[in-house]
Design an enzyme around this catalytic site. Structure first.
Site, PDB file in Angstrom:
ATOM      1  N   CYS A 135       1.497   1.134   6.076  1.00 37.43           N
ATOM      2  CA  CYS A 135       0.366   1.668   5.312  1.00 37.43           C
ATOM      3  C   CYS A 135      -0.939   1.443   6.079  1.00 37.43           C
ATOM      4  O   CYS A 135      -1.181   2.118   7.073  1.00 37.43           O
ATOM      5  CB  CYS A 135       0.365   1.053   3.915  1.00 37.43           C
ATOM      6  SG  CYS A 135      -0.436   2.134   2.727  1.00 37.43           S
ATOM      7  N   HIS A 187       5.718   2.138   1.939  1.00 42.47           N
ATOM      8  CA  HIS A 187       6.057   0.704   1.927  1.00 42.47           C
ATOM      9  C   HIS A 187       7.575   0.502   1.851  1.00 42.47           C
ATOM     10  O   HIS A 187       8.113   0.345   0.750  1.00 42.47           O
ATOM     11  CB  HIS A 187       5.408   0.027   0.719  1.00 42.47           C
ATOM     12  CG  HIS A 187       3.928  -0.086   0.812  1.00 42.47           C
ATOM     13  ND1 HIS A 187       3.306  -1.179   1.364  1.00 42.47           N
ATOM     14  CD2 HIS A 187       2.939   0.767   0.462  1.00 42.47           C
ATOM     15  CE1 HIS A 187       1.992  -1.008   1.330  1.00 42.47           C
ATOM     16  NE2 HIS A 187       1.748   0.171   0.782  1.00 42.47           N
ATOM     17  N   GLU A 201       9.231  -2.036   2.447  1.00 38.56           N
ATOM     18  CA  GLU A 201       9.623  -3.401   2.058  1.00 38.56           C
ATOM     19  C   GLU A 201      10.074  -3.486   0.602  1.00 38.56           C
ATOM     20  O   GLU A 201      10.854  -4.355   0.235  1.00 38.56           O
ATOM     21  CB  GLU A 201       8.480  -4.397   2.323  1.00 38.56           C
ATOM     22  CG  GLU A 201       7.227  -4.261   1.447  1.00 38.56           C
ATOM     23  CD  GLU A 201       6.183  -3.309   2.025  1.00 38.56           C
ATOM     24  OE1 GLU A 201       6.575  -2.371   2.749  1.00 38.56           O
ATOM     25  OE2 GLU A 201       4.985  -3.486   1.721  1.00 38.56           O
TER      26      GLU A 201
END
Ligand code: GLN
Length: 550
Positions: free
Chosen positions: A389, A520, A522
């Site tokens: 990001c 994202h 993650e």
């Protein structure tokens, strides 16, 4: 099957309630049940989106774009059940809707009160998690805070009412407490007894106790706890301090037969348990050989929870690559001057050179130049880099300033007047004046270009990842950026937004592995299935490290 498990905590906070609730979820899934997890947060914020990560840890994003408490991240890593806006209840949300209904006259002139109106609202939200997905067997409700807190009273009262209404085979209370050690290792059960008393005063008799303790509790201690608390002896469990990983907790509870006792209390026939995925996680954990140092350059470095999902994703990648990842947390302010880079990242760094650099997401101007320097250092020194990001936007700024020599290249988030707005708002790009709250939140499709690191990682052309950003790669610079070697590696579905960029593998700026993504990854990473990008980042770091002579 309509079953509820309420997980509450006593004595003090930070006992691992979220991990205990998630581990129970994991074990019930291993027994074939469909589990949904739900967090009740006593704070008055409507959601976690407005909270500083230093106050409350990271904001976790769901597919449907809810900005929630980081506990939902734990649920996502331990269980498969879908998580959405409905899986996070806060006092703020509950009061907001009760007050709205009151204004709309929905209470027909009655006096609106905590009981029954607030508790009814909580109960209906718990039930709505069932309705969302019609195959749900069990909802596990984690009640934030500690019994005795003023704020959590309405949530515990709602739990008490549901246990009464649905019966104790359908609504179970699991209570987590602390066993303390005094003097020469003597274990004290008194705080646990008091904590259960506080539950009983509210009208809830815990069915199961999980005692956080320095060591596994012996039979005599468990019998004593059972005797004082009206909890069955076979229902007193230990959550021992461990120095391995939180992902061992499902196995530790499995060994104590926690989920079997739970199933028996719920009157559910126990089926075959499939705990192989958790055993595999531990096999990888124990097989890790060697170590790589990953420099994470951000601005909330002092609180580990600020980047919780990110650090977990790095850990999952370390498991899959069977190599230890040492986190080197670097406050980007310290890299404000490029001259510092060698002392902080390079051979002169205190713990030695970092083998890979990750720049995570973030907002606001502070620390940006330090991140740009970190990206530039990784690019020039051919150190693998992953930008997430903001970390991708940093790569764009570095490329503009240091490859294309536009010294003022910037994002309009940090310098609205720059002549080279290489990152900007989409609205600015198309000259719309009145842009409002336009944060791009939740899951969006990304289409990947062939022949890129990201396509190798995902092995799919279209992927679905979650977003939380406002600013974008400026389309007006697409040609100059790619003509100078920067790869545009992925786009959104209609091709109007650049979703990923990469440093080139050949030519003047050849680099082994430098990837930035606007989303994202993650949030979707799991211990038994690391995010493909994190996995390949650590693989690239491992490879680059092997070829580097110190
Ligand atoms: N501040 C940047 C934006 O709004 C990046 C956001 C992020 O990293 N989550 O686009």
């Amino acid at each position: 099957m309509n079953k509820f498990i309420f997980v509450s905590g006593g004595v003090c906070s930070s006992l691992g309630k979220g991990i205990a609730a998630s581990s129970i979820g994991a074990l019930l899934e291993a027994r074939g049940l469909n589990v949904r997890m739900l967090k009740c947060d006593p704070y008055i914020n409507v959601d976690a989106g407005t909270m500083n990560p230093y106050q409350h840890g990271e904001v976790y994003i769901t597919d449907d774009g809810a900005e929630t408490d980081l506990d939902l991240g734990n649920y996502a890593r331990f269980t498969k059940g879908r998580l959405s806006r409905a899986n996070s209840i806060t006092t703020g949300k509950v009061y907001e809707s009760v007050i709205r209904k009151e204004r709309e006259g929905q209470y027909l002139g009655r006096c609106v009160q905590v009981i029954p109106h607030i508790t009814d609202e909580i109960k209906s939200r718990i039930l709505s998690v069932f309705k969302e997905e019609n195959d749900t067997d069990v909802v596990i409700i984690e009640i934030g805070g500690t019994v005795g807190d003023i704020e959590s009273v309405p949530f515990l009262e709602a739990a008490r009412q549901m246990i009464h209404e649905y019966g104790r085979t359908n609504a179970i209370s699991v209570h987590l407490t602390l066993i303390t050690e005094v003097g020469s290792g003597e274990l004290k059960t008194k705080p646990t007894q008091h904590s259960v008393k506080s539950m009983q005063e509210i009208g809830i008799q815990p069915d199961i106790l999980i005692c956080r303790s320095p060591v596994m509790l012996d039979e005599a201690t468990r019998r004593k706890i059972a005797q004082f608390t009206n909890v069955d002896f076979d229902s007193v469990f230990t959550s021992p301090n461990i120095d391995t990983t939180i992902y061992e907790m499902p196995l530790i509870f499995f060994d104590q037969k926690l989920e079997l006792v739970l199933l028996k209390k719920m009157g559910v026939e126990s089926r075959h348990a499939d705990i192989k995925p958790w055993n595999t996680v531990m096999k990888h954990f124990n097989a890790r050989k060697g170590k790589v140092r990953i420099g994470v350059v951000g601005k909330y470095m002092e609180l580990h929870d600020s980047y919780k999902s990110l650090f977990e994703a790095l850990f999952h990648a370390s498991l899959e690559n069977e190599i230890e990842v040492e986190l080197v947390k670097i406050d980007s302010d310290t890299l404000e001057k490029m001259e510092n880079a060698d002392n902080i990242l390079g051979n002169n760094a205190p713990g030695g050179r970092v083998n890979g650099i990750l720049v995570p997401g973030g907002f606001g101007e502070r620390g940006i130049n330090g991140m740009v320097n970190a990206a530039g250092w990784a690019r020039k020194n051919k150190v693998p880099y992953l930008g997430i990001c903001l970390g991708m936007q940093i790569m764009i700024i570095d490329w503009g300033r240091n490859v294309l020599n536009w010294t003022d290249a910037d994002s309009t988030e940090f310098n609205p007047n720059t002549k080279h707005p290489v990152v900007s708002l989409l609205e600015e790009q198309v000259n719309i004046q009145n842009y409002g709250g336009t944060i791009r939140l939740g899951v969006y499709e990304t289409v990947i270009e062939d022949g890129t690191h990201i396509s190798k990682a995902y092995k799919e052309k279209q992927i679905q990842e979650r977003h939380r950003h406002r600013y974008e790669f400026s389309n007006q610079y697409r040609n100059e950026m790619s003509a100078s070697g920067l790869k545009l590696a992925a786009f959104n579905a209609d091709g109007t937004l650049v979703e990923s960029i990469e440093w080139p593998n050949e030519g003047n700026h050849s680099h082994p592995w430098g990837v930035g993504v606007q989303f994202h990854p993650e949030y979707k990473s799991k211990p038994m299935a690391a995010s493909p990008l994190f996995r390949d980042f650590i693989a690239a770091v491992k490879k680059a490290r092997a070829g580097y002579k110190e």
